[in-house]
Motif scaffolding. Structure first.
Motif, mmCIF file in Angstrom:
data_model
loop_
_atom_site.group_PDB
_atom_site.id
_atom_site.type_symbol
_atom_site.label_atom_id
_atom_site.label_comp_id
_atom_site.label_asym_id
_atom_site.label_seq_id
_atom_site.Cartn_x
_atom_site.Cartn_y
_atom_site.Cartn_z
ATOM 1 N N GLU A 1 0.786 -1.353 0.050
ATOM 2 C CA GLU A 1 0.152 0.010 -0.079
ATOM 3 C C GLU A 1 0.848 1.269 0.110
ATOM 4 O OE1 GLU A 1 -2.450 -0.550 3.273
ATOM 5 O OE2 GLU A 1 -3.775 -1.937 2.570
ATOM 6 N N TYR A 2 1.918 1.157 0.742
ATOM 7 C CA TYR A 2 2.811 2.357 0.796
ATOM 8 C C TYR A 2 3.514 2.596 -0.544
ATOM 9 C CZ TYR A 2 6.356 5.528 2.245
ATOM 10 O OH TYR A 2 7.281 6.787 2.262
ATOM 11 N N LEU A 3 3.988 1.477 -1.027
ATOM 12 C CA LEU A 3 4.574 1.468 -2.350
ATOM 13 C C LEU A 3 3.782 2.104 -3.510
ATOM 14 C CD1 LEU A 3 6.536 -2.016 -2.008
ATOM 15 C CD2 LEU A 3 7.557 0.341 -2.609
ATOM 16 N N GLU A 4 2.629 1.823 -3.477
ATOM 17 C CA GLU A 4 1.439 2.104 -4.329
ATOM 18 C C GLU A 4 1.477 3.779 -4.479
ATOM 19 O OE1 GLU A 4 -1.292 -1.785 -4.899
ATOM 20 O OE2 GLU A 4 -1.720 -0.120 -3.457
ATOM 21 N N GLN A 5 1.608 4.255 -3.010
ATOM 22 C CA GLN A 5 1.138 5.686 -3.006
ATOM 23 C C GLN A 5 2.627 6.705 -2.901
ATOM 24 O OE1 GLN A 5 -1.991 6.824 -3.132
ATOM 25 N NE2 GLN A 5 -2.631 4.639 -3.438
#
Length: 245
Positions: free
Chosen positions: A41-45
């Protein structure tokens, strides 16, 4: 500054890696995630340069996370770490594009060498990207210069990939009384572009003339070219003590 994301379901492991990064003097922005799903989720944002992940985690393990992460960012550097009993994972990890594989408990020297290697690769990659961008900017300016002068695109540059708009919505010709550009240097272009809100193509024509080519109308209004021209004239006068027409 490079960003590293540490993914591990054990808080003491995450804190241990953070401590080592700080203790060994690596200047990195550190983010952490308590499982693979939160890491993804962090990598996506957010942009991340290095993913440092455990293999065994709840919800999403390190190999699944690696697959998804590299799909998001093929240039991401991934460092997996796991216990000796899980070393068979290394074979799969290599096929996924993992940069490095470390065993638990972390050996400080191995960790230091691995981090130095990965950071050096990222630094070299960034320098290559900058050099490539500079080359493309040079080619673009040379092509624009030729097109403005009715010379067409040089055959040697037709195969180089760069973007030009279909047409321009406006143009300023900046003209000085003397050979202003012999003394102004490349920083003049940086100065002019810093004054403009929207992307603009800049071309030097000769020692006293240059062009600003607008892919879009100025942001304020379709009729603001006169005001913008006055603003540029006054800014050049204030900073360079010369009149530009």
């Amino acid at each position: 500054m490079l960003t590293i994301l540490i993914a591990d379901d054990q808080r003491e492991e995450r804190e241990g890696i953070e401590f080592l990064i700080d203790e060994l003097g690596f200047v990195l922005h550190i983010e952490t995630a308590e499982n693979g799903r939160k890491a993804l989720e962090y990598l996506e944002q957010n942009p991340v340069d290095i993913l440092f992940t455990d293999v065994r985690m709840p919800l999403m393990d390190g190999l699944q996370l690696t697959t998804e992460a590299i799909n998001l960012n093929p240039k991401l550097k991934v460092i997996l770490f796991s216990g000796f009993a899980e070393f068979e994972y290394a074979k799969t990890a290599i096929s996924l594009g993992v940069s490095e594989y470390l065993l638990k408990p972390i050996n400080v020297e191995a960790f230091q060498n691995t981090m130095q290697k990965v950071i050096a690769q990222l630094t070299d990659q960034e320098q290559e990207n900058i050099a490539s961008q500079i080359k493309l900017e040079y080619v673009k300016k040379h092509v624009l210069f030729n097109l403005v002068n009715g010379l067409g695109i040089p055959s040697s540059m037709k195969e180089i990939s760069f973007e030009l708009p279909d047409h321009y919505h406006g143009m300023f010709l900046l003209e000085f009384d003397k050979n202003f550009f012999e003394n102004a240097g490349p920083e003049f272009e940086e100065f002019i572009l810093s004054l403009l809100k929207d992307p603009v193509d800049y071309v030097n024509l000769n020692g006293c003339q240059s062009l600003l080519l607008f892919p879009h109308l100025p942001a304020d209004s379709p009729c603001s070219f006169r005001d913008l021209g006055t603003f540029l004239h006054d800014s050049i006068l204030d900073n360079y003590k010369v009149h530009c027409y």
